[in-house]
Write a protein that holds these residues in place. Structure first.
Motif, PDB file in Angstrom:
ATOM      1  N   PHE A 129      54.354  64.083  85.429  1.00  0.00           N
ATOM      2  CA  PHE A 129      55.704  64.523  85.102  1.00  0.00           C
ATOM      3  C   PHE A 129      55.601  65.854  84.041  1.00  0.00           C
ATOM      4  O   PHE A 129      54.472  65.830  83.258  1.00  0.00           O
ATOM      5  CB  PHE A 129      56.520  63.529  84.466  1.00  0.00           C
ATOM      6  N   PRO A 130      56.431  66.781  84.115  1.00  0.00           N
ATOM      7  CA  PRO A 130      56.222  67.911  82.970  1.00  0.00           C
ATOM      8  C   PRO A 130      56.306  67.472  81.702  1.00  0.00           C
ATOM      9  O   PRO A 130      56.006  68.474  80.756  1.00  0.00           O
ATOM     10  CB  PRO A 130      57.404  68.794  83.564  1.00  0.00           C
ATOM     11  N   SER A 131      57.084  66.217  81.361  1.00  0.00           N
ATOM     12  CA  SER A 131      57.395  66.074  80.011  1.00  0.00           C
ATOM     13  C   SER A 131      57.544  64.448  79.796  1.00  0.00           C
ATOM     14  O   SER A 131      57.851  63.780  80.714  1.00  0.00           O
ATOM     15  CB  SER A 131      58.469  66.723  79.321  1.00  0.00           C
ATOM     16  N   SER A 132      57.452  63.938  78.528  1.00  0.00           N
ATOM     17  CA  SER A 132      57.616  62.742  78.172  1.00  0.00           C
ATOM     18  C   SER A 132      59.193  62.221  78.559  1.00  0.00           C
ATOM     19  O   SER A 132      59.184  61.140  79.168  1.00  0.00           O
ATOM     20  CB  SER A 132      57.262  62.349  76.904  1.00  0.00           C
ATOM     21  N   PRO A 133      60.156  63.074  78.041  1.00  0.00           N
ATOM     22  CA  PRO A 133      61.494  62.614  78.404  1.00  0.00           C
ATOM     23  C   PRO A 133      61.604  62.592  79.869  1.00  0.00           C
ATOM     24  O   PRO A 133      62.479  61.507  80.392  1.00  0.00           O
ATOM     25  CB  PRO A 133      62.236  63.811  77.977  1.00  0.00           C
ATOM     26  N   ALA A 134      60.983  63.244  80.718  1.00  0.00           N
ATOM     27  CA  ALA A 134      61.007  63.088  82.047  1.00  0.00           C
ATOM     28  C   ALA A 134      60.556  61.564  82.671  1.00  0.00           C
ATOM     29  O   ALA A 134      61.226  61.105  83.441  1.00  0.00           O
ATOM     30  CB  ALA A 134      60.328  64.276  82.751  1.00  0.00           C
ATOM     31  N   VAL A 135      59.630  61.088  82.098  1.00  0.00           N
ATOM     32  CA  VAL A 135      58.937  59.893  82.326  1.00  0.00           C
ATOM     33  C   VAL A 135      59.916  58.766  81.953  1.00  0.00           C
ATOM     34  O   VAL A 135      60.182  58.039  82.549  1.00  0.00           O
ATOM     35  CB  VAL A 135      57.577  59.835  81.685  1.00  0.00           C
ATOM     36  N   ARG A 136      60.414  58.913  80.742  1.00  0.00           N
ATOM     37  CA  ARG A 136      61.049  57.886  79.961  1.00  0.00           C
ATOM     38  C   ARG A 136      62.652  57.837  80.969  1.00  0.00           C
ATOM     39  O   ARG A 136      63.132  56.759  81.103  1.00  0.00           O
ATOM     40  CB  ARG A 136      61.449  58.202  78.473  1.00  0.00           C
TER      41      ARG A 136
END
Length: 599
Positions: A129-136
């Motif tokens: 994923f491009p960023s941690s917020p996208a995963v969360r």
């Protein structure tokens, strides 16, 4: 002039990596080649198109080469050398963090987890994923729809009743057997299918199960399945990349504004648009778009899973990269440079995002430059003042003392150059001793030639801290660097800071609307933030490891039994005295002592 003929004459027609060195024996460029002799010889042709290449060739004093078994192996070696040596003529993409994934563990009741780092056998990984917020965000979505557990195994194994996640309908409580292993496995299978982009298959399977439940008059279960289908359809409508013919792909666009380059990477996984990320390379001022994109692909995809399709906005040698990436990843990789239809639309979107990111970055840089200019004028600093370092100390009543150093250079905060210092061996709460320790450790190395010398140093504190800093700089032989103490104003109100100068002792207050004051506040606040986050982490770690150890009568065996029973210190804190007393080896009196000490 460097005489290249003797070296060129003996180069083999084999794949490998070459290194250009200057007169100081420093590597200034690293490159790979399918044919070393042809590639290296091309630099010494009379008609070099790029001024940047001409400049590099004029500085060559030696050439070193390493032969490899294949071009893919050369790609790997080139990437490792670039990251290790950081040559000044290579376009550099610095990104130390590995990218985040969603993991489904291989447990009997698999756990849904955020993962970054080495992937282990037996687990399923989806991403990157491009960023941690996208995963969360995706994990929250999967919890709502499929209700999979996210708790650690130590907590899962020691639950006696459902947790809050069950109460808010985010988990089916497999920890206390409120769902069978077979039904939970079906939810895990559907979640994996969803992450792989097989949303329609999941909806069809859920629809069939809903109809079966309705026919069996299990209406409550049918209603639950109906709600899942509706949630999935809403997600599908919101996140699905319409008309994109490949479920997994990366779209790579490059933009250039006033000599600055930006790569925008759009990630599509399982037919879903996961977001995008912008990269700003170093040393790209005189490079063209093709060279920048080639450098990005080389340095980025050797540490990430490469999707089956890369859509590029530059006319790179796609055959070369297809061969190398396919060999490196062990499966066929396609590179598309003449996008049409829906792929062209996505490429255009990525190009627009790259241009916007560059414009925003340049606007921010211009603002920071204006602030730096105002600070120079306000403090009567030399025009050469560029690098500013700032120090702060953080602790709680002397506990877990941490010092921080943040760096402002080249018109921006340089996060990769921040440093934290754990401070021990001083009287708890002695800020002067803590500041002395940090500055001594920092500038002994600088005085010895390690690290960069700052033009200006901010000390977060008044005359006392500044006095200590002056003594340290005299001891290490760097007393010609200007030190400025930043004393907090009345009630710590922003804008009332007083600056104290090490050379004259003068005290100065700037107007609240002064841009130089704004830069000073930004640097000082960043030093405080960096110090306090390090302090909190150190304090939390110390308390977790020591709070049980400090209780008389709780040895290693009893600590282990308590932690295993309650899944961690938080679980023990939330337990009652009676619950603690149920642990083997813990009497009611000792349970009461533990409860009192932890509260």
């Amino acid at each position: 002039m460097f005489e290249a003929k003797p070296i060129l004459k003996n180069l083999p027609n084999l794949p490998g990596v070459y290194r250009m060195l200057n007169a100081e024996n420093t590597v200034i460029y690293v490159g790979k080649a399918k044919d070393l002799k042809k590639r290296v010889s091309s630099y010494f042709n009379k008609n070099l198109a790029s001024p940047r290449t001409k400049m590099m060739v004029s500085q060559i004093a030696n050439i070193e080469t390493t032969v490899t078994r294949s071009e893919a192996e050369a790609l790997l070696l080139e990437n490792n050398l670039i990251k290790g040596l950081m040559p000044r003529y290579n376009v550099l993409f610095r990104d130390d963090k590995s990218y985040p994934y969603i993991a489904l563990t291989g447990d009997a009741f698999p756990r849904l987890a955020f993962h970054r780092g080495t992937q282990r056998k037996g687990h399923q990984y989806f991403g990157p994923f491009p960023s941690s917020p996208a995963v969360r965000e995706s994990i929250q979505l999967l919890q709502k729809v499929f209700k999979l557990r996210t708790c650690e195994n130590t907590v899962f194994a020691n639950r006696s009743r459902p947790c809050l996640q069950y109460q808010i309908a985010r988990c089916t409580a497999p920890c206390v057997n409120l769902i069978s292993q077979q039904d939970y496995a079906a939810d895990v299978r559907h979640a994996a299918m969803f992450l792989l982009g097989k949303t329609n298959e999941v909806i069809d399977a859920l629809g069939n199960a809903m109809n079966d439940a309705a026919e069996s008059m299990e209406y409550e279960h049918a209603a639950i399945l109906r709600d899942r289908i509706q949630a999935l359809r809403q997600v599908q409508a919101k996140q699905f990349v319409s008309d994109f013919s490949v479920s997994d792909a990366d779209v790579i666009a490059c933009a250039e504004v006033q000599g600055q380059h930006c790569i925008n990477l759009v990630m599509i996984r399982g037919g879903r648009h996961l977001g995008d990320k912008s990269f700003f390379p170093k040393n790209s001022q005189d490079a063209d778009l093709v060279e920048t994109v080639e450098a990005f692909i080389t340095q980025y995809y050797l540490s990430q899973n490469t999707p089956p399709l890369l859509v590029c906005g530059a006319e790179i040698d796609k055959t070369e990269f297809e061969d190398m990436l396919s060999e490196q990843s062990g499966r066929k990789i396609r590179v598309l440079t003449n996008a049409i239809g829906d792929k062209k639309v996505w490429l255009k979107m990525a190009e627009t995002n790259a241009e916007l990111a560059l414009q925003q970055r340049q606007a921010t840089t211009a603002n920071q430059q204006a602030r730096l200019l105002a600070l120079r004028e306000a403090l009567n600093l030399a025009e050469s003042t560029e690098r500013i370092e700032c120090f702060d100390i953080s602790h709680t009543m002397g506990e877990a003392t941490v010092g921080s150093c943040v760096v402002f250079d080249r018109g921006d905060m340089q996060n990769s150059e921040y440093r934290r210092y754990n401070i021990t061996g001083i009287t708890p709460g002695d800020d002067y001793a803590a500041m002395r320790d940090v500055l001594t450790r920092r500038y002994k190395k600088v005085a010895a030639g390690e690290g960069k010398r700052p033009d200006l140093i901010f000390i977060d504190g008044g005359k006392g801290q500044l006095g200590v800093a002056i003594e340290v700089m005299q001891e290490v032989g760097l007393d010609d660097i200007l030190l400025v103490g930043i004393a907090k104003g009345e009630e710590r109100k922003p804008g009332l800071e007083t600056m104290i100068f090490s050379d004259t002792g003068e005290m100065l207050n700037l107007p609240t609307d002064n841009l130089g004051l704004h830069l000073l506040q930004q640097i000082r606040d960043e030093a405080h933030r960096f110090a306090i986050t390090g302090h909190r982490a150190k304090r939390a770690k110390a308390r977790i490891t020591s709070s049980l150890e400090d209780i008389e009568g709780v040895g290693a065996k009893r600590r282990k039994a308590l932690l295993m029973r309650f899944g961690g210190l938080d679980g023990i804190k939330s337990a009652s005295i009676d619950e603690i007393a149920q642990v083997e080896g813990i009497s009611l009196a000792l349970a009461q002592t533990i409860h009192e000490r932890l509260h």
